[in-house]
Write an enzyme that holds these catalytic residues in place. Structure first.
Site, PDB file in Angstrom:
ATOM      1  N   GLU A  80       0.799  -1.221   0.057  1.00  0.00           N
ATOM      2  CA  GLU A  80       0.202  -0.098  -0.127  1.00  0.00           C
ATOM      3  C   GLU A  80       0.796   1.349  -0.048  1.00  0.00           C
ATOM      4  O   GLU A  80       0.707   2.226   0.748  1.00  0.00           O
ATOM      5  CB  GLU A  80      -0.810  -0.147   1.206  1.00  0.00           C
ATOM      6  CG  GLU A  80      -1.868  -1.241   1.237  1.00  0.00           C
ATOM      7  CD  GLU A  80      -2.791  -1.039   2.540  1.00  0.00           C
ATOM      8  OE1 GLU A  80      -2.750   0.068   3.113  1.00  0.00           O
ATOM      9  OE2 GLU A  80      -3.770  -1.958   2.450  1.00  0.00           O
ATOM     10  N   GLU A 121      -5.096  -8.746   0.882  1.00  0.00           N
ATOM     11  CA  GLU A 121      -5.673  -8.578   2.220  1.00  0.00           C
ATOM     12  C   GLU A 121      -7.301  -8.215   2.073  1.00  0.00           C
ATOM     13  O   GLU A 121      -7.513  -7.706   0.972  1.00  0.00           O
ATOM     14  CB  GLU A 121      -5.128  -7.251   2.892  1.00  0.00           C
ATOM     15  CG  GLU A 121      -3.738  -7.241   3.329  1.00  0.00           C
ATOM     16  CD  GLU A 121      -3.306  -5.951   4.039  1.00  0.00           C
ATOM     17  OE1 GLU A 121      -4.212  -5.279   4.670  1.00  0.00           O
ATOM     18  OE2 GLU A 121      -2.218  -5.695   4.185  1.00  0.00           O
TER      19      GLU A 121
HETATM   20  C1  BG6 Z   1      -4.074  -2.237   5.512  1.00  0.00           C
HETATM   21  C2  BG6 Z   1      -2.802  -2.347   5.929  1.00  0.00           C
HETATM   22  O1  BG6 Z   1      -4.262  -0.997   5.370  1.00  0.00           O
HETATM   23  O2  BG6 Z   1      -5.204  -2.712   6.465  1.00  0.00           O
HETATM   24  C3  BG6 Z   1      -2.207  -3.154   7.356  1.00  0.00           C
HETATM   25  O3  BG6 Z   1      -1.831  -3.153   5.079  1.00  0.00           O
HETATM   26  C4  BG6 Z   1      -3.806  -2.656   8.387  1.00  0.00           C
HETATM   27  O4  BG6 Z   1      -1.072  -2.784   8.025  1.00  0.00           O
HETATM   28  C5  BG6 Z   1      -4.744  -3.256   7.656  1.00  0.00           C
HETATM   29  O5  BG6 Z   1      -3.465  -3.085   9.698  1.00  0.00           O
HETATM   30  C6  BG6 Z   1      -6.091  -3.042   8.503  1.00  0.00           C
HETATM   31  O6  BG6 Z   1      -6.330  -1.595   8.818  1.00  0.00           O
HETATM   32  P1  BG6 Z   1      -6.199  -1.031  10.312  1.00  0.00           P
HETATM   33  O7  BG6 Z   1      -6.139   0.487  10.186  1.00  0.00           O
HETATM   34  O8  BG6 Z   1      -7.493  -1.391  10.885  1.00  0.00           O
HETATM   35  O9  BG6 Z   1      -5.141  -1.654  11.134  1.00  0.00           O
END
Ligand code: BG6
Length: 472
Positions: free
Chosen positions: A171, A370
């Site tokens: 990202e 993800e």
């Molecule tokens: C993604 C990232 O944006 O989302 C992670 O690659 C992150 O590092 C994940 O933890 C979930 O988002 P958040 O902000 O709830 O942790």
């Protein structure tokens, strides 16, 4: 309504697993020779900014628990897993001397993955700039591009015989937005021109790392992980809404997608940047670096869409320029929310991404790197057997997989699905507020791991390479 069930099968050798990052899971952040990164430093000077004052020091303790954790991954059917190398663990000052303890640690972790027959996918940068590099300007400084390429080359040389899937960045738009526009990451600058420079240098750094990878002639693949947030206009018939959605897409998606996959920036983005006096410093030869070093594959992180409409008023020129000068956010009346994280859940977005990659990006091989749902206070759902019954997470994954399957059956070249994440982990400023894992992590009880209902459900999906659904 019928009770009939049927299976959606996924392609052979489909990757099933999860993703995490070094800073969010390793812990031991100030030990074993690791240098500080921006998170260690930011926590040191502003601990109150972090949820419940929990910093990066002891995140989930993967550093000492990796063997059991990788075994747990195997137990729930994973055939692949992504994590990152911590740049400041491997090279404490960002450039120069290598930390041998880190080399040993990563070698042991990668061996363990291979022993368990889990394909490791390794990312080189997941938001964690070494402090020494940030102190001389971070991504704004072109020297860091060279430092990153050297670090990447070190990683390929040290671990390339074990790692066959590399990704340069996770990202990359996030440190741009959060660090240089919206103050969620250090250095908390608000300046769109500097943000554009950071984005540009990061894209070049990725291409330079790929150039190094190719020059070593190793037998793996190099890609990048992008968070693609499809931009939906309020009204598909309204040209001003369409224009707003297109600009949001250019700024937040195509700013990395096009240089990474097509080797060049979209003309429309270049014009927008020029018209707004945001042109970054460009070095001789950059154009060719991008053109000659496209990614072999793409990882796509998908959580939520971006819904926009035409801006309701002209941007006040006394205020610093922000992306919101070009669009207003719009709340779709039918939206479904993850109220804990404040993100819309829109499963069809994953299908739209699949089709966009197929139709506009040469159907490059890609995987969902993800997707997941962070929920607060999950202890509420613990049953008599000490298992969190996270049916909402099962539902979330299932609905996304149904749309992903449709994209694949229409020809999109998707080779895997990874959840965020394997075990609850530390989420930057949000600490351990929202939990995402298939395993619960009890931070008050030595980071004890316990399986959730979703982990047991996922095992069936991964091991059968198919999703059982009920006919409605
Ligand atoms: C993604 C990232 O944006 O989302 C992670 O690659 C992150 O590092 C994940 O933890 C979930 O988002 P958040 O902000 O709830 O942790």
């Amino acid at each position: 309504m019928s009770n009939d069930k049927y299976n959606l099968s996924f392609p052979p050798n489909f990757l099933w697993g999860a993703a995490c990052s070094a800073t969010q899971t390793e812990g031991a952040s100030l030990e074993h020779g690791k240098g500080k990164n921006i998170w260690d430093y930011w926590y040191e000077i502003n601990p109150e900014k972090f949820f419940n004052n929990i910093g990066p020091k002891d995140t989930s303790n993967f550093y000492s628990m990796y063997k059991e954790d990788i075994k747990r991954m195997k137990e729930i059917g994973f055939n692949s897993f992504r994590t990152s190398i911590s740049w400041s663990r491997l090279i404490p000052d960002g450039r120069g001397e290598i930390n041998q303890e880190a080399v040993n640690f990563y070698n042991d972790v990668f061996d363990e993955f291979i022993n368990q027959d889990i394909t490791p996918i390794i990312c080189l940068f997941h938001f964690d700039m070494p402090l020494a590099m940030q102190n001389i300007g971070g991504w704004e400084n072109r020297e860091i591009v060279e430092a990153f390429a050297e670090y990447a080359e070190q990683c390929f040389s040290l671990f390339g015989h074990k790692i066959k899937y590399w990704t340069t960045f996770n990202e990359p738009i996030v440190p741009v937005e959060c660090g240089y526009l919206y103050e969620f990451h250090y250095p908390c600058v608000i300046d769109m021109k500097r943000a554009v420079q950071v984005a540009y240098n990061t894209a070049i750094a990725s291409a330079k790392a790929i150039e190094k990878y190719k020059s070593l002639k190793q037998d793996g693949k190099a890609g990048i992980i992008l968070n693609l947030t499809p931009s939906y206009p309020r009204d598909n018939e309204n040209p001003e809404d369409l224009k707003a959605a297109n600009i949001a897409d250019l700024l937040f998606n195509r700013s990395f997608l096009d240089p990474a996959v097509n080797g060049k920036y979209p003309e429309e983005l270049i014009s927008l940047i020029k018209e707004n006096d945001l042109i970054p410093v460009i070095s001789d030869g950059d154009e060719n670096i991008l053109l000659n070093n496209k990614v072999d594959f793409l990882g796509v992180n998908y959580y939520q869409p971006r819904r926009v409409k035409a801006p309701s008023k002209v941007w006040d020129s006394n205020k610093p320029l922000m992306p919101e000068a070009f669009f207003d956010y719009y709340q779709w009346p039918e939206r479904k929310m993850n109220k804990y994280r404040g993100w819309e859940i829109y499963e069809k977005g994953i299908y739209d991404i699949a089709m966009n990659i197929k139709n506009n990006y040469g159907n490059i091989p890609w995987y969902v790197s993800e997707n997941g749902m962070g929920v607060q206070e999950e202890e509420r759902f613990i049953n008599n057997e000490d298992i969190i019954e996270d049916d909402y997470r099962i539902e979330f994954i299932k609905e996304h997989l149904i749309w992903l399957h449709k994209g694949i059956s229409e020809g999109s070249n998707c080779f895997g699905y990874h959840i965020w994440t394997f075990m609850d982990n530390w989420s930057w400023l949000n600490g351990y507020k929202n939990r995402y894992g298939f395993f619960r992590v009890d931070i008050e009880n030595n980071f004890k791991r316990s399986i959730k209902k979703s982990g047991l459900w996922f095992k069936k999906v991964a091991e059968s390479n198919s999703l059982e659904i009920s006919a409605k």
